[in-house]
Design a protein around this motif. Structure first.
Motif, PDB file in Angstrom:
ATOM      1  N   LYS A  50     -18.972  14.920  -3.932  1.00 51.20           N
ATOM      2  CA  LYS A  50     -20.179  14.735  -4.740  1.00 51.20           C
ATOM      3  C   LYS A  50     -21.416  15.160  -3.953  1.00 51.20           C
ATOM      4  O   LYS A  50     -22.298  15.848  -4.476  1.00 51.20           O
ATOM      5  CB  LYS A  50     -20.294  13.268  -5.163  1.00 51.20           C
ATOM      6  CG  LYS A  50     -21.241  13.031  -6.310  1.00 51.20           C
ATOM      7  CD  LYS A  50     -21.331  11.541  -6.627  1.00 51.20           C
ATOM      8  CE  LYS A  50     -20.469  11.199  -7.804  1.00 51.20           C
ATOM      9  NZ  LYS A  50     -20.654   9.801  -8.249  1.00 51.20           N
ATOM     10  N   SER A  51     -21.479  14.766  -2.679  1.00 46.77           N
ATOM     11  CA  SER A  51     -22.635  15.154  -1.860  1.00 46.77           C
ATOM     12  C   SER A  51     -22.625  16.665  -1.595  1.00 46.77           C
ATOM     13  O   SER A  51     -23.681  17.322  -1.610  1.00 46.77           O
ATOM     14  CB  SER A  51     -22.649  14.372  -0.550  1.00 46.77           C
ATOM     15  OG  SER A  51     -21.546  14.727   0.253  1.00 46.77           O
ATOM     16  N   GLU A  52     -21.436  17.246  -1.376  1.00 44.83           N
ATOM     17  CA  GLU A  52     -21.347  18.694  -1.180  1.00 44.83           C
ATOM     18  C   GLU A  52     -21.754  19.440  -2.453  1.00 44.83           C
ATOM     19  O   GLU A  52     -22.427  20.473  -2.390  1.00 44.83           O
ATOM     20  CB  GLU A  52     -19.935  19.095  -0.764  1.00 44.83           C
ATOM     21  CG  GLU A  52     -19.588  18.721   0.661  1.00 44.83           C
ATOM     22  CD  GLU A  52     -18.158  19.074   1.027  1.00 44.83           C
ATOM     23  OE1 GLU A  52     -17.425  19.601   0.155  1.00 44.83           O
ATOM     24  OE2 GLU A  52     -17.765  18.810   2.176  1.00 44.83           O
ATOM     25  N   LEU A  53     -21.338  18.910  -3.605  1.00 47.70           N
ATOM     26  CA  LEU A  53     -21.720  19.514  -4.877  1.00 47.70           C
ATOM     27  C   LEU A  53     -23.237  19.464  -5.059  1.00 47.70           C
ATOM     28  O   LEU A  53     -23.856  20.440  -5.478  1.00 47.70           O
ATOM     29  CB  LEU A  53     -21.017  18.813  -6.041  1.00 47.70           C
ATOM     30  CG  LEU A  53     -21.371  19.306  -7.442  1.00 47.70           C
ATOM     31  CD1 LEU A  53     -20.935  20.753  -7.621  1.00 47.70           C
ATOM     32  CD2 LEU A  53     -20.738  18.413  -8.494  1.00 47.70           C
ATOM     33  N   SER A  54     -23.807  18.323  -4.722  1.00 46.77           N
ATOM     34  CA  SER A  54     -25.259  18.184  -4.823  1.00 46.77           C
ATOM     35  C   SER A  54     -25.962  19.172  -3.891  1.00 46.77           C
ATOM     36  O   SER A  54     -26.924  19.848  -4.280  1.00 46.77           O
ATOM     37  CB  SER A  54     -25.666  16.755  -4.486  1.00 46.77           C
ATOM     38  OG  SER A  54     -27.065  16.626  -4.475  1.00 46.77           O
ATOM     39  N   ALA A  55     -25.469  19.280  -2.655  1.00 43.93           N
ATOM     40  CA  ALA A  55     -26.055  20.227  -1.701  1.00 43.93           C
ATOM     41  C   ALA A  55     -25.869  21.664  -2.190  1.00 43.93           C
ATOM     42  O   ALA A  55     -26.790  22.494  -2.079  1.00 43.93           O
ATOM     43  CB  ALA A  55     -25.433  20.041  -0.324  1.00 43.93           C
ATOM     44  N   ALA A  56     -24.689  21.972  -2.736  1.00 44.56           N
ATOM     45  CA  ALA A  56     -24.434  23.318  -3.250  1.00 44.56           C
ATOM     46  C   ALA A  56     -25.354  23.621  -4.427  1.00 44.56           C
ATOM     47  O   ALA A  56     -25.885  24.733  -4.538  1.00 44.56           O
ATOM     48  CB  ALA A  56     -22.964  23.458  -3.676  1.00 44.56           C
ATOM     49  N   LYS A  82     -28.315  22.378  -4.890  1.00 43.06           N
ATOM     50  CA  LYS A  82     -29.651  22.600  -4.332  1.00 43.06           C
ATOM     51  C   LYS A  82     -29.767  24.001  -3.736  1.00 43.06           C
ATOM     52  O   LYS A  82     -30.769  24.690  -3.917  1.00 43.06           O
ATOM     53  CB  LYS A  82     -29.975  21.547  -3.277  1.00 43.06           C
ATOM     54  CG  LYS A  82     -30.242  20.173  -3.859  1.00 43.06           C
ATOM     55  CD  LYS A  82     -30.506  19.146  -2.790  1.00 43.06           C
ATOM     56  CE  LYS A  82     -30.684  17.759  -3.400  1.00 43.06           C
ATOM     57  NZ  LYS A  82     -30.860  16.729  -2.382  1.00 43.06           N
ATOM     58  N   ARG A  83     -28.708  24.423  -3.011  1.00 43.27           N
ATOM     59  CA  ARG A  83     -28.722  25.774  -2.436  1.00 43.27           C
ATOM     60  C   ARG A  83     -28.752  26.833  -3.533  1.00 43.27           C
ATOM     61  O   ARG A  83     -29.476  27.830  -3.438  1.00 43.27           O
ATOM     62  CB  ARG A  83     -27.492  25.987  -1.551  1.00 43.27           C
ATOM     63  CG  ARG A  83     -27.584  25.341  -0.182  1.00 43.27           C
ATOM     64  CD  ARG A  83     -26.487  25.851   0.736  1.00 43.27           C
ATOM     65  NE  ARG A  83     -25.153  25.789   0.159  1.00 43.27           N
ATOM     66  CZ  ARG A  83     -24.269  24.818   0.343  1.00 43.27           C
ATOM     67  NH1 ARG A  83     -24.588  23.788   1.110  1.00 43.27           N
ATOM     68  NH2 ARG A  83     -23.091  24.859  -0.224  1.00 43.27           N
ATOM     69  N   ALA A 132     -32.182  26.950  -4.976  1.00 44.51           N
ATOM     70  CA  ALA A 132     -33.103  27.609  -4.040  1.00 44.51           C
ATOM     71  C   ALA A 132     -32.880  29.119  -4.046  1.00 44.51           C
ATOM     72  O   ALA A 132     -33.841  29.903  -4.072  1.00 44.51           O
ATOM     73  CB  ALA A 132     -32.911  27.044  -2.632  1.00 44.51           C
ATOM     74  N   GLU A 133     -31.615  29.550  -4.029  1.00 47.71           N
ATOM     75  CA  GLU A 133     -31.324  30.982  -4.038  1.00 47.71           C
ATOM     76  C   GLU A 133     -31.735  31.621  -5.362  1.00 47.71           C
ATOM     77  O   GLU A 133     -32.224  32.748  -5.383  1.00 47.71           O
ATOM     78  CB  GLU A 133     -29.843  31.225  -3.760  1.00 47.71           C
ATOM     79  CG  GLU A 133     -29.462  30.950  -2.314  1.00 47.71           C
ATOM     80  CD  GLU A 133     -27.999  31.191  -2.030  1.00 47.71           C
ATOM     81  OE1 GLU A 133     -27.324  31.838  -2.851  1.00 47.71           O
ATOM     82  OE2 GLU A 133     -27.530  30.730  -0.977  1.00 47.71           O
ATOM     83  N   LEU A 134     -31.540  30.897  -6.476  1.00 45.02           N
ATOM     84  CA  LEU A 134     -31.977  31.416  -7.769  1.00 45.02           C
ATOM     85  C   LEU A 134     -33.496  31.569  -7.803  1.00 45.02           C
ATOM     86  O   LEU A 134     -34.016  32.564  -8.305  1.00 45.02           O
ATOM     87  CB  LEU A 134     -31.519  30.502  -8.906  1.00 45.02           C
ATOM     88  CG  LEU A 134     -30.071  30.647  -9.351  1.00 45.02           C
ATOM     89  CD1 LEU A 134     -29.726  29.599 -10.397  1.00 45.02           C
ATOM     90  CD2 LEU A 134     -29.812  32.026  -9.902  1.00 45.02           C
ATOM     91  N   GLY A 135     -34.191  30.571  -7.275  1.00 43.06           N
ATOM     92  CA  GLY A 135     -35.654  30.665  -7.210  1.00 43.06           C
ATOM     93  C   GLY A 135     -36.092  31.829  -6.354  1.00 43.06           C
ATOM     94  O   GLY A 135     -37.009  32.578  -6.717  1.00 43.06           O
TER      95      GLY A 135
END
Length: 156
Positions: free
Chosen positions: A51-57, A59-60, A63-66
């Motif tokens: 769940k935490s890895e999914l959340s971090a992914a 977010k990444r 960020a990459e889309l932005g």
């Protein structure tokens, strides 16, 4: 047998059964329960970690889309600026070429006008000489001279 003897024998059998159960039956059951609890704890920990890895992914990815959106907007703006510069450059070149063409046409028109003036001068001179020759050949008469001058005017 009396009830007390039966009760004592039952207690001894019960204690043997409890001892046997605690010695041979209970450890595998306790071990199976502990293993099951450990597996459940590992599964819960893995789920929390996932769940935490999914959340971090996520977010990444955001960020990459932005960043990709910003880069594409910047590239689009650069392309628009470049296109505008190319259009302006083409307009400037076209204006310059147009001015050159107009200047060349003016020069050519001036040259043709000069040639036409020179040709007219030559024709006028030839006519004047011709008129003078005719006047000199004929007798001196004002009426004849006026008639010749009128013809010269019409020829001019």
């Amino acid at each position: 047998m009396s009830i007390t003897g039966t009760l004592i024998v039952q207690m001894i059998v019960f204690l043997i059964l409890v001892g046997f159960t605690m010695k041979f039956v209970w450890p595998p059951i306790a071990k199976a329960l502990d293993d099951r609890a450990a597996k459940i704890a590992e599964g819960l920990a893995a789920a929390d970690k996932a769940k935490s890895e999914l959340s971090a992914a996520n977010k990444r990815v955001e960020a990459e889309l932005g960043q990709a959106r910003n880069e594409s907007a910047q590239r689009l703006a650069d392309a628009e600026r470049r296109a505008q510069a190319i259009v302006e450059e083409a307009k400037a070149r076209a204006t310059e070429e147009g001015n050159k063409i107009v200047a060349a046409a003016r020069v050519e028109a001036d040259q043709q006008a000069l040639k036409a003036r020179e040709a007219l001068r030559e024709q006028v001179a030839a006519l004047a000489v011709k008129g003078a020759e005719q006047i000199l050949r004929k007798e001196v008469n004002a009426g004849v001279h006026a008639d010749l001058l009128a013809r010269l005017q019409t020829e001019l």
